[in-house]
Design a protein around this motif. Structure first.
Motif, short mmCIF file in Angstrom:
data_model
loop_
_atom_site.label_atom_id
_atom_site.label_comp_id
_atom_site.label_asym_id
_atom_site.label_seq_id
_atom_site.Cartn_x
_atom_site.Cartn_y
_atom_site.Cartn_z
N ALA A 203 0.85 -1.20 0.00
CA ALA A 203 0.00 0.00 0.00
C ALA A 203 0.88 1.25 0.00
O ALA A 203 0.60 2.23 -0.72
N ALA A 204 1.95 1.21 0.79
CA ALA A 204 2.87 2.35 0.84
C ALA A 204 3.51 2.56 -0.54
O ALA A 204 3.68 3.70 -0.99
N ARG A 205 3.82 1.45 -1.20
CA ARG A 205 4.41 1.56 -2.53
C ARG A 205 3.43 2.19 -3.52
O ARG A 205 3.79 3.03 -4.33
N ARG A 206 2.16 1.74 -3.43
CA ARG A 206 1.13 2.30 -4.32
C ARG A 206 1.04 3.81 -4.13
O ARG A 206 0.97 4.56 -5.09
N GLN A 207 1.07 4.23 -2.85
CA GLN A 207 0.97 5.67 -2.56
C GLN A 207 2.17 6.42 -3.13
O GLN A 207 2.03 7.49 -3.72
N ARG A 208 3.36 5.84 -2.95
CA ARG A 208 4.57 6.49 -3.47
C ARG A 208 4.50 6.62 -4.97
O ARG A 208 4.83 7.66 -5.54
N GLN A 209 4.04 5.53 -5.62
CA GLN A 209 3.97 5.54 -7.09
C GLN A 209 2.95 6.58 -7.57
O GLN A 209 3.18 7.28 -8.54
N ALA A 210 1.82 6.67 -6.83
CA ALA A 210 0.79 7.64 -7.21
C ALA A 210 1.32 9.06 -7.05
O ALA A 210 1.11 9.93 -7.90
N ALA A 211 2.05 9.29 -5.93
CA ALA A 211 2.59 10.62 -5.68
C ALA A 211 3.62 10.99 -6.75
O ALA A 211 3.65 12.12 -7.25
N ARG A 212 4.43 9.99 -7.13
CA ARG A 212 5.45 10.23 -8.15
C ARG A 212 4.79 10.56 -9.49
O ARG A 212 5.21 11.46 -10.21
N ALA A 213 3.72 9.81 -9.80
CA ALA A 213 3.02 10.04 -11.07
C ALA A 213 2.40 11.43 -11.08
O ALA A 213 2.44 12.14 -12.09
#
Lengths: 86, 196
Positions: A38-48
């Motif tokens: 979940a933390a990775r998904r959030q990081r990826q979304a923030a990066r995008a």
């Protein structure tokens, strides 16, 4: 038992039992991994989102520069026209 | 699960997909735990190492190359974690192994009838396996339980396939000898009881 018996009855795949970790522990592992995902998904979304914001600003800057350059060029041509009497 | 399907799950997991993780976890959890519990012979240690192995998978999922077989990858990580644990705790492999009450936690097994017939035999195998050195235990497990080839085990262990073949021959022979001794002892005990 002779050695031949052993080879005849050798523990074939699936013959040895498979063990499970304690249920609570297995769930804890699953939850920890889910939390990391979940933390990775959030990081990826923030990066995008950050990457999306950058291209929007970049496009705006290019647009403003293009308008300024175009306006400058038109003004140069207009004045050249006035000087040469076109 | 074929290799492509596995890689697709890994790719989805790298994107943060929890259901892809669950599919892999359900496929490998018990097998990996069995490997670790037989290697370490300690339930708590095996559970700690299992947890760390899964966290490593989650962490490194994005770096696993297409075509990498996931099973051997997981076993390599688990094995390396076990040896690191031994080094950091100054643990050799001395001592006779108990069976750690492994039999209470059987997840999959034969039918009750088959179990009644084979439990004694399996218990003997477990005890004999536990008496072997860890490098013999691991090749036997990966061969007999995971059906890995010597080449695949060599990749897991980071050793030449020829070394693995030799280890496997030696491990089989040691296991057979240990079983011979164990069943000989049992037979002697039964005869003693019968003559009383």
């Amino acid at each position: 038992m002779t050695r031949e018996d052993f080879h005849h009855r050798s523990p074939m795949p699936g013959r040895l039992p498979v063990f499970e970790p304690e249920e609570a522990r297995a769930e804890r592992i699953r939850n920890r991994c889910h939390a990391r995902l979940a933390a990775r998904r959030q990081r990826q979304a923030a990066r995008a989102a950050a990457a999306g914001g950058y291209s929007w600003r970049q496009a705006l800057a290019v647009g403003i520069a293009a308008v300024a350059c175009g306006g400058y060029l038109l003004e140069v041509l207009r004045r050249a026209g006035e000087v040469y009497g076109f | 699960m074929d290799r492509e399907a596995e890689f697709e799950l890994v790719r989805r997991m790298a994107g943060g997909d929890a259901s892809a993780f669950d599919a892999i976890y359900d496929e490998y959890r018990a097998r990996l735990y069995s490997f670790l519990v037989r290697l370490s012979r300690r339930r708590e240690v095996a559970e700690d190492l299992l947890e760390e192995t899964w966290l490593r998978l989650v962490e490194h999922a994005g770096r696993i190359k297409p075509g990498t077989p996931l099973g051997p990858w997981l076993y390599t990580v688990a094995r390396n974690l076990y040896y690191s644990y031994c080094r950091s705790h100054g643990i050799g492999d001395a001592g006779e192994a108990g069976l750690m009450g492994l039999w209470q936690a059987v997840a999959q097994g034969p039918s009750p009838f088959e179990q009644a017939c084979s439990t004694e035999w399996e218990a003997l195998i477990e005890a004999a396996l536990a008496r072997l050195a860890p490098h013999y235990r691991e090749v036997l497990q990966l061969t007999l339980v995971e059906e890995m080839t010597p080449g695949e085990i060599a990749r897991v262990a980071g050793l030449p396939p020829e070394t693995i073949r030799q280890r496997l021959v030696r491990a089989r022979s040691l296991l057979a000898r240990s079983l011979e001794r164990a069943t000989g002892r049992k037979r002697a005990l039964r005869m003693q009881e019968a003559t009383r």
